[in-house]
Design a protein around this motif. Structure first.
Motif, PDB file in Angstrom:
ATOM      1  N   HIS A 113       0.827  -1.200  -0.005  1.00  0.00           N
ATOM      2  CA  HIS A 113       0.190  -0.117   0.013  1.00  0.00           C
ATOM      3  C   HIS A 113       0.927   1.043  -0.194  1.00  0.00           C
ATOM      4  CE1 HIS A 113      -3.891  -1.965   1.571  1.00  0.00           C
ATOM      5  NE2 HIS A 113      -3.570  -2.222   0.434  1.00  0.00           N
ATOM      6  N   ARG A 160       2.239   1.647  -3.383  1.00  0.00           N
ATOM      7  CA  ARG A 160       1.226   1.986  -4.294  1.00  0.00           C
ATOM      8  C   ARG A 160       0.753   3.363  -4.282  1.00  0.00           C
ATOM      9  NH1 ARG A 160      -4.374   0.292  -1.967  1.00  0.00           N
ATOM     10  NH2 ARG A 160      -3.832   2.328  -0.811  1.00  0.00           N
ATOM     11  N   ASP A 161       0.969   3.900  -3.071  1.00  0.00           N
ATOM     12  CA  ASP A 161       0.213   5.458  -2.754  1.00  0.00           C
ATOM     13  C   ASP A 161       1.603   6.420  -2.978  1.00  0.00           C
ATOM     14  OD1 ASP A 161      -2.056   4.470  -2.000  1.00  0.00           O
ATOM     15  OD2 ASP A 161      -1.688   4.462   0.330  1.00  0.00           O
ATOM     16  N   ARG A 201      -0.544   7.315 -10.859  1.00  0.00           N
ATOM     17  CA  ARG A 201      -1.474   6.439 -11.219  1.00  0.00           C
ATOM     18  C   ARG A 201      -1.049   5.175 -12.167  1.00  0.00           C
ATOM     19  NH1 ARG A 201      -4.979   4.888 -14.653  1.00  0.00           N
ATOM     20  NH2 ARG A 201      -4.673   6.349 -16.280  1.00  0.00           N
ATOM     21  N   ALA A 216       1.453   2.905 -10.619  1.00  0.00           N
ATOM     22  CA  ALA A 216       0.819   2.158  -9.782  1.00  0.00           C
ATOM     23  C   ALA A 216      -0.078   0.923 -10.462  1.00  0.00           C
ATOM     24  CB  ALA A 216      -0.448   2.846  -8.844  1.00  0.00           C
ATOM     25  N   TYR A 241      -4.611  -3.386  -4.499  1.00  0.00           N
ATOM     26  CA  TYR A 241      -5.630  -2.086  -4.986  1.00  0.00           C
ATOM     27  C   TYR A 241      -6.709  -2.061  -4.065  1.00  0.00           C
ATOM     28  CZ  TYR A 241      -3.730  -2.525  -9.762  1.00  0.00           C
ATOM     29  OH  TYR A 241      -2.762  -2.492 -10.931  1.00  0.00           O
ATOM     30  N   TRP A 272      -7.837   1.773  -2.995  1.00  0.00           N
ATOM     31  CA  TRP A 272      -7.105   2.661  -3.853  1.00  0.00           C
ATOM     32  C   TRP A 272      -8.003   3.389  -4.767  1.00  0.00           C
ATOM     33  CZ3 TRP A 272      -5.468   2.074  -9.236  1.00  0.00           C
ATOM     34  CH2 TRP A 272      -4.422   3.065  -9.633  1.00  0.00           C
ATOM     35  N   TYR A 273      -8.058   4.507  -4.898  1.00  0.00           N
ATOM     36  CA  TYR A 273      -8.522   5.413  -6.006  1.00  0.00           C
ATOM     37  C   TYR A 273      -7.805   6.004  -7.056  1.00  0.00           C
ATOM     38  CZ  TYR A 273     -11.348   9.474  -7.485  1.00  0.00           C
ATOM     39  OH  TYR A 273     -11.883  10.385  -8.253  1.00  0.00           O
ATOM     40  N   ASP A 274      -7.977   5.553  -8.255  1.00  0.00           N
ATOM     41  CA  ASP A 274      -7.132   6.135  -9.192  1.00  0.00           C
ATOM     42  C   ASP A 274      -7.050   7.445  -9.633  1.00  0.00           C
ATOM     43  OD1 ASP A 274      -9.513   6.109 -10.573  1.00  0.00           O
ATOM     44  OD2 ASP A 274      -8.807   4.922 -12.265  1.00  0.00           O
TER      45      ASP A 274
END
Length: 149
Positions: free
Chosen positions: A63, A66-67, A71, A74, A90, A93-95
């Protein structure tokens, strides 16, 4: 009709055939085994014996990674993860959001937050132990927040 795991199946669905059921079972078993292998490997790398703690550290690191990434970066990582870990990666997660962890310290803070700030956990050691995570994370080292610009 109730399936083997208590799931209701209609008589005429493809999931009610022995062939599909065996394939689905094999796919799930394979995905679970691959995830267990990742956790076992990380247990060995960290020299920890608590699978739950290792799992928590693995998800925290994924995470944080990813953060840290934009985008497109990720999304690029997702296919390289085993199916179950890909789902956990995922999760939440908000793309449309901007990268949250903007530098190395915020990346490591996110890892540490994910393990509930356990004082026995060294976030950098965890991040370095997760395959490919730390090698991708330094990309956020050079970024500067708008307030620093």
């Amino acid at each position: 009709m109730i399936g083997t795991k208590g799931v209701f199946l209609a008589e005429d669905t493809p999931f009610n055939t022995g062939e599909c059921s065996m394939s689905l079972s094999h796919d799930l078993d394979s995905a679970l085994q691959t995830t267990q292998n990742w956790i076992s490997d990380l247990m060995w790398r960290l020299r920890w014996d608590d699978r739950e703690r290792v799992y928590q550290a693995l998800i925290a690191t994924l995470h944080a990674l990813r953060d840290c990434l934009d985008r497109d970066e990720a999304v690029f990582i997702g296919p390289y993860l085993p199916p179950l870990l890909r789902g956990f990666y995922y999760e939440g997660w908000y793309d449309g959001r901007r990268a949250i962890a903007r530098n190395r310290n915020s990346f490591l803070d996110r890892v540490h937050d994910g393990v509930e700030r356990d004082p026995a956990v060294e976030p950098e050691e965890v991040a370095r132990s997760v395959p490919f995570a730390y090698s991708r994370a330094p990309r956020c080292q050079g970024r500067r927040s708008k307030s620093a610009a």
